[in-house]
Design a protein around this motif. Structure first.
Motif, PDB file in Angstrom:
ATOM      1  N   HIS A 162       0.975  -1.366  -0.030  1.00  0.00           N
ATOM      2  CA  HIS A 162       0.222  -0.096  -0.300  1.00  0.00           C
ATOM      3  C   HIS A 162       1.130   1.455  -0.104  1.00  0.00           C
ATOM      4  O   HIS A 162       0.784   2.296  -0.897  1.00  0.00           O
ATOM      5  N   ASP A 163       1.574   1.045   0.717  1.00  0.00           N
ATOM      6  CA  ASP A 163       2.658   2.211   1.555  1.00  0.00           C
ATOM      7  C   ASP A 163       3.585   2.420  -0.674  1.00  0.00           C
ATOM      8  O   ASP A 163       3.814   3.330  -0.812  1.00  0.00           O
ATOM      9  N   HIS A 166       2.009   3.700  -3.243  1.00  0.00           N
ATOM     10  CA  HIS A 166       1.717   5.390  -2.820  1.00  0.00           C
ATOM     11  C   HIS A 166       3.032   6.286  -3.364  1.00  0.00           C
ATOM     12  O   HIS A 166       3.159   7.120  -4.754  1.00  0.00           O
TER      13      HIS A 166
ATOM     14  N   ALA B 179      -0.357  14.664  -2.712  1.00  0.00           N
ATOM     15  CA  ALA B 179      -0.774  14.961  -1.875  1.00  0.00           C
ATOM     16  C   ALA B 179      -2.289  15.973  -1.910  1.00  0.00           C
ATOM     17  O   ALA B 179      -3.001  16.136  -1.049  1.00  0.00           O
ATOM     18  N   ASP B 184      -4.288  14.126   1.173  1.00  0.00           N
ATOM     19  CA  ASP B 184      -3.849  14.345   1.892  1.00  0.00           C
ATOM     20  C   ASP B 184      -3.041  13.511   2.344  1.00  0.00           C
ATOM     21  O   ASP B 184      -2.115  13.790   1.272  1.00  0.00           O
ATOM     22  N   THR B 186      -0.796  11.293   2.961  1.00  0.00           N
ATOM     23  CA  THR B 186      -0.289   9.960   2.918  1.00  0.00           C
ATOM     24  C   THR B 186       1.106   9.777   1.711  1.00  0.00           C
ATOM     25  O   THR B 186       2.146   9.313   2.362  1.00  0.00           O
ATOM     26  N   HIS B 189       4.342  11.295   3.368  1.00  0.00           N
ATOM     27  CA  HIS B 189       4.667   9.960   4.710  1.00  0.00           C
ATOM     28  C   HIS B 189       5.471   8.997   3.657  1.00  0.00           C
ATOM     29  O   HIS B 189       6.478   8.458   4.020  1.00  0.00           O
ATOM     30  N   ALA B 190       4.662   8.028   3.850  1.00  0.00           N
ATOM     31  CA  ALA B 190       5.043   7.052   2.205  1.00  0.00           C
ATOM     32  C   ALA B 190       6.935   7.262   1.951  1.00  0.00           C
ATOM     33  O   ALA B 190       7.856   6.794   1.590  1.00  0.00           O
TER      34      ALA B 190
END
Lengths: 209, 209
Positions: A162-163, A166, B179, B184, B186, B189-190
């Motif tokens: 999932h990470d 991204h 983002a 978002d 995420t 951060h990833a």
């Protein structure tokens, strides 16, 4: 393929699907090169060989609705590129390298003008239009899902996949942008090598440098 | 800080440096949010509290010259963010994670509107203006050089550091964009976790997942 008669002048084809398709194609190409703010609805009509009234007939929401359609077209095009790469290369790391190579070829062939159609359409004042922002978010999510699916099938753990999905999409996007801005494919080639490294690490296979 | 008198009305300050600076700041902020094509020179003058004649006095090249100045301002701002992160965190991997956190905070604080000022200014029809394209390419190159320098000092081999500097900047850029579009954090951060992993690999220290 269109016959030359179909492209001539401002008269619409009587086939509704054909006209609508030509309008979407024109909106997508123009917004890819000029952005949302740099593209006028009259120019889209002209480029599509359609009357302005037809454009409003098919897209009563005007330029914003055209931008959503252009983004959805861009979403499909890159989703197809991802699918083709995953079909051609069983190894997801190699498939992503292939993808970066294709993006580099596409940019170079367009003299560094045709970058990501979704990004160029969704930035600028368009980013404050909810419909356009949602269409762009859903394009990114769709691409991520294709990568996620491939990573899961290659045995990558769910959280890690999932990470990583991204980062694969973010890095492809950013490297395409960096290559476009620098008129140089190096960012895409570097991105391919590093994404392959991350994918192999996540698969638990030894990283090649 | 400006006094309220300095911001009032359309009258210019008699201090030339102050007016020029206000114009650059306005051009940079407006093009960051609206892109090059979505921003008019009159709006820049208005936002800067300067007469249109002053804008042309300081920027005889008009909107294109303003876009170059806006990109250079964006270049400096992100170069400062990188330098601050490298000063605060000795470990380059941790510094990049810090950077992604700051980018996420900045986006969230602006309600996902203030993305990369260089990208938003340089895309669209601006990408065909040589001066603007060169300014954007030089911003990316400057950021890469800051990362490269830090990687070399952390013991990363020169070829690997050169490649990795490309991917650090591409990934930060793409993750900020993803983002912004997804509203978002995420992707950022990833990106931080994966870039840290790549940097540790390049340093030859064990990768933490």
């Amino acid at each position: 393929m269109e016959s030359s008669a179909e492209r001539d002048g401002d008269t619409d084809r009587d086939d509704g699907v054909g006209t609508r398709e030509r309008i979407i194609r024109a909106a997508s190409r123009l917004m890819q090169r000029q952005g949302y703010d740099g593209t006028g609805i009259k120019q889209i009509a002209q480029e599509a060989g359609a009357a302005l009234a037809s454009v409003y007939h098919f897209f009563p929401g005007g330029k914003k609705e055209l931008a959503v359609a252009a983004i959805q077209r861009g979403e499909e095009e890159f989703a197809d590129e991802l699918r083709v790469a995953f079909d051609q290369e069983e190894d997801p790391a190699e498939a992503i390298v292939l993808c970066t190579r294709r993006l580099a070829e596409g940019l170079r062939a367009s003299d560094w003008v045709d970058g990501c159609p979704v990004t160029s359409t969704a930035l600028g004042s368009a980013s404050r239009a909810d419909d356009i922002q949602r269409a762009a978010a859903s394009a990114f999510a769709h691409w991520r899902d294709l990568v996620l699916d491939r990573l899961l099938r290659a045995g990558v753990d769910a959280d890690a996949a999932h990470d990583l999905a991204h980062t694969v999409i973010s890095t492809l996007e950013g490297a395409e942008l960096a290559a476009q801005v620098s008129r140089d494919a190096t960012p895409l080639h570097a991105a391919g090598r590093h994404l392959a490294q991350l994918i192999r690490l996540a698969q638990g296979t030894p990283a090649r440098s």
